[in-house]
Design an enzyme around this catalytic site. Structure first.
Site, short mmCIF file in Angstrom:
data_model
loop_
_atom_site.label_atom_id
_atom_site.label_comp_id
_atom_site.label_asym_id
_atom_site.label_seq_id
_atom_site.Cartn_x
_atom_site.Cartn_y
_atom_site.Cartn_z
N THR A 186 -114.62 49.18 56.69
CA THR A 186 -114.12 50.48 56.24
C THR A 186 -115.26 51.48 56.36
OG1 THR A 186 -114.83 50.15 53.98
CG2 THR A 186 -112.62 49.45 54.50
N GLU A 331 -108.19 47.79 53.78
CA GLU A 331 -108.13 46.67 52.83
C GLU A 331 -106.72 46.08 52.73
OE1 GLU A 331 -109.81 49.42 52.38
OE2 GLU A 331 -111.61 49.15 51.17
N LYS A 440 -110.72 69.23 39.30
CA LYS A 440 -110.36 69.40 37.89
C LYS A 440 -110.80 70.78 37.45
CE LYS A 440 -109.55 64.92 35.99
NZ LYS A 440 -110.32 63.69 35.94
N TRP A 445 -105.47 69.53 36.40
CA TRP A 445 -105.70 68.87 37.67
C TRP A 445 -104.83 69.51 38.73
CZ3 TRP A 445 -101.13 66.85 39.35
CH2 TRP A 445 -101.16 66.00 40.45
#
Ligand code: AMP
Length: 549
Positions: A186, A331, A440, A445
């Site tokens: 990755t 993954e 944030k 958010w």
């Protein structure tokens, strides 16, 4: 009491045997870096793969050894996959778009014994060969005439190497279906890349799942073009899915431009294709410019980054091509969820369907999902609550290759994806951000992905990225970074006016910055870390106003 069924091991060799017996005559077409088009079939590719397996054995490759590739999607790359996995070795697909020192790190960490590369990447090999500690054999995936001369390095030409072998070979039986078969690193934004080591079992189960009607829906009458590279999370499982079903496979080699893709899509009568949004951005712009149509294409799978609603709408309404928006990770082999329509949506107005398709789909059977809060408590699937997305299942990594940390799962076997998501009551997942990219603002958010998607809906916007920028009152406020479409003019005021009815008021970006380019990772994702670095000293007009007041 145990069931009384055969203890038949799941193996990639069984995929190859099935393909050879049932689909040998199905065409495989490939563009190549030499500029020629290969026209063969699965039977020929498998014969050549067996020759390669014999050659690799002669070169000392044993079961469990890593065989690396630096290659585009070509028939030779496919043969390398078949050969290494079939013979019990491990195919390690290295992403050539990474920096040279990352490629060196990955190859040394994997202890690759052999490296097969496309001639395009000869300069990379020249640059890194002396730093490779385990790799002793270098094979250029070409013929003798095109074999590059890399000062001081013995480079074997693929075609000559396999020509020495008969191909009279049987794939060995796999004793342990949990034995490793594939390796992919990755490209995380921090720290060294991490290796995901797939097993025969995980690969076979993922292949079944990939073929299902609500996943990639691959059938023996399809022609599939996986534009997604084989070095990006196994080309999302496409090469194995077409091998088991007998779909015709078309490979675009080193070409990703709209013109070549359009030609392949129409000349080869492609019915299914898959790639990241940036590829489709290029194709859609090309279609707009040329007025061309897509008469054969039925379905495009878009994943790797969020597919903007406007992109989905363009495919479905202008070109009559169905979009499946998919979410996954290296993954996860990589498929996790796909946005095919279900009963609740099948008769819904197209606008509603498009809203749902802009989400990342429902989990595929085999991938369990949940969202949790900071304390790990499961959150409701109410379409409002957002939290860290955790997954578990038989084709999901349990630990990274040779990692010191060991298991990457919590005590109940869940893997934290690093994504923040919402799940609605119908099970549709909506990725709102990478956890580390969440903005944030004053405790509230906002979803940068939602804002980006809304912004690219503007006709003058080619690409958009949203990052949080420091603000004296709110901690962070969103900055929208935009690349305009060629020849278009648009102002900050136009963009804000366009966004106002589309997003919550406090999400509206405090400023809009116009740039020529947005940085991308080696797998085509917006590189937020670099963008944040680029804008680290940026002062928002609202911040100036705040300080002055
Ligand atoms: P990779 O392993 O390089 O393919 O990266 C996986 C990550 O890409 C995921 O954890 C997500 O953050 C992102 N990703 C993949 N598919 C999507 C999607 N459809 N929408 C938004 N983000 C996505």
């Amino acid at each position: 009491m145990r069931g009384l069924m055969q203890d038949f091991k799941l193996s990639v060799a069984s995929i190859l045997n099935h393909c050879e017996l049932n689909h040998a005559n199905v065409p495989v077409v490939s563009l190549t870096p030499e500029g020629k088009t290969f026209r063969g079939n699965y039977g020929l590719c498998l014969k050549r793969a067996k020759q390669l397996a014999q050659a690799l054995t002669a070169l000392g490759v044993e079961p469990g050894d890593r065989v690396a590739t630096l290659g585009w999607n070509t028939h030779r790359h496919l043969e390398c996959w078949y050969a290494a996995t079939g013979m019990g070795a491990i195919i390690h697909t290295v992403n050539p778009r990474l920096f040279a020192d990352q490629i060196t790190y990955i190859i040394n960490h994997a202890e690759d014994k052999v490296l097969l590369f496309d001639i395009t990447f000869a300069p990379i090999i020249e640059n890194i060969a002396s730093a490779l500690t385990s790799t002793k054999v270098f094979v250029a995936m070409t013929d003798e005439a095109h074999c590059p001369n890399i000062g001081g390095l013995e480079v074997l030409a693929y075609e000559s190497l396999i020509a020495e072998q008969s191909g009279d070979y049987s794939w060995p039986d796999v004793e342990d279906e949990n034995a490793a078969v594939g390796l992919c690193y990755t490209s995380g934004t921090t720290g060294n890349p991490k290796g995901v080591l797939y097993s025969h079992r995980s690969t076979v189960l993922h292949t079944y799942a990939a073929c299902m009607a609500d996943t990639l829906a691959v059938s023996a009458t399809d022609t599939m073009l996986p534009v997604v590279p084989m070095f990006h999370a196994n080309a999302w499982g496409v090469p194995y899915a077409t091998s088991v079903t007998g779909a015709k496979l078309v490979l675009n080699g080193p070409h990703f431009d709209g013109d070549t893709l359009l030609k392949l899509l129409n000349d080869e009568r492609i019915t299914i294709t898959a790639a990241v949004p940036t590829v489709w951005l290029g194709l859609l712009q090309h279609l707009e410019k040329t007025g061309a149509k897509l008469p054969h294409l039925k379905r495009v799978t878009i994943g790797g980054s969020a597919a903007p609603r406007s992109m989905i709408e363009a495919f479905e309404t202008k070109y009559d091509v169905q979009v499946n928006h998919a979410w996954g990770m290296t993954e996860l082999s990589p498929l996790g969820s796909v946005g095919s329509v279900n009963h609740a949506l099948k008769d819904a107005p197209h606008d509603t369907v498009l809203d749902v398709k802009a989400k990342q789909g429902r989990s595929i059977y085999g991938v369990e999902m949940k969202i949790v809060d900071e304390a790990g408590n499961e959150l409701p699937r109410d379409g409002k609550s957002y939290g860290n997305l955790l997954v578990r299942g038989p084709w999901i990594a349990g630990e990274y290759f040779k990692s010191e940390g060991g298991s990457i799962l919590d005590k109940d076997g869940w893997f934290d994806t690093g994504d923040v998501a919402i799940i609605d009551p119908l099970g549709f997942l909506q990725i709102t951000d990478r956890a580390k990219d969440v903005i944030k603002s004053g405790g509230e958010w906002s979803s940068s992905i939602d804002l980006e998607n809304a912004a690219v809906g503007h006709p003058a916007v080619a690409e958009a990225a949203v990052i949080g920028v420091a603000h004296p009152k709110w901690d962070e406020r969103p900055l929208l970074v935009i690349v305009k479409k060629d020849g278009m003019t648009v102002s900050k005021a136009d963009i804000l006016e366009f966004l106002t009815p589309k997003v919550a008021k406090w999400w509206l970006p405090d400023d809009v910055a116009f740039v020529d380019d947005i940085p991308h990772t080696a797998t085509g994702k917006i590189q937020k870390l670099r963008l944040r670095e680029q804008f680290k000293d940026y002062v928002l007009p609202t911040a100036v106003a705040e300080v002055a007041s």
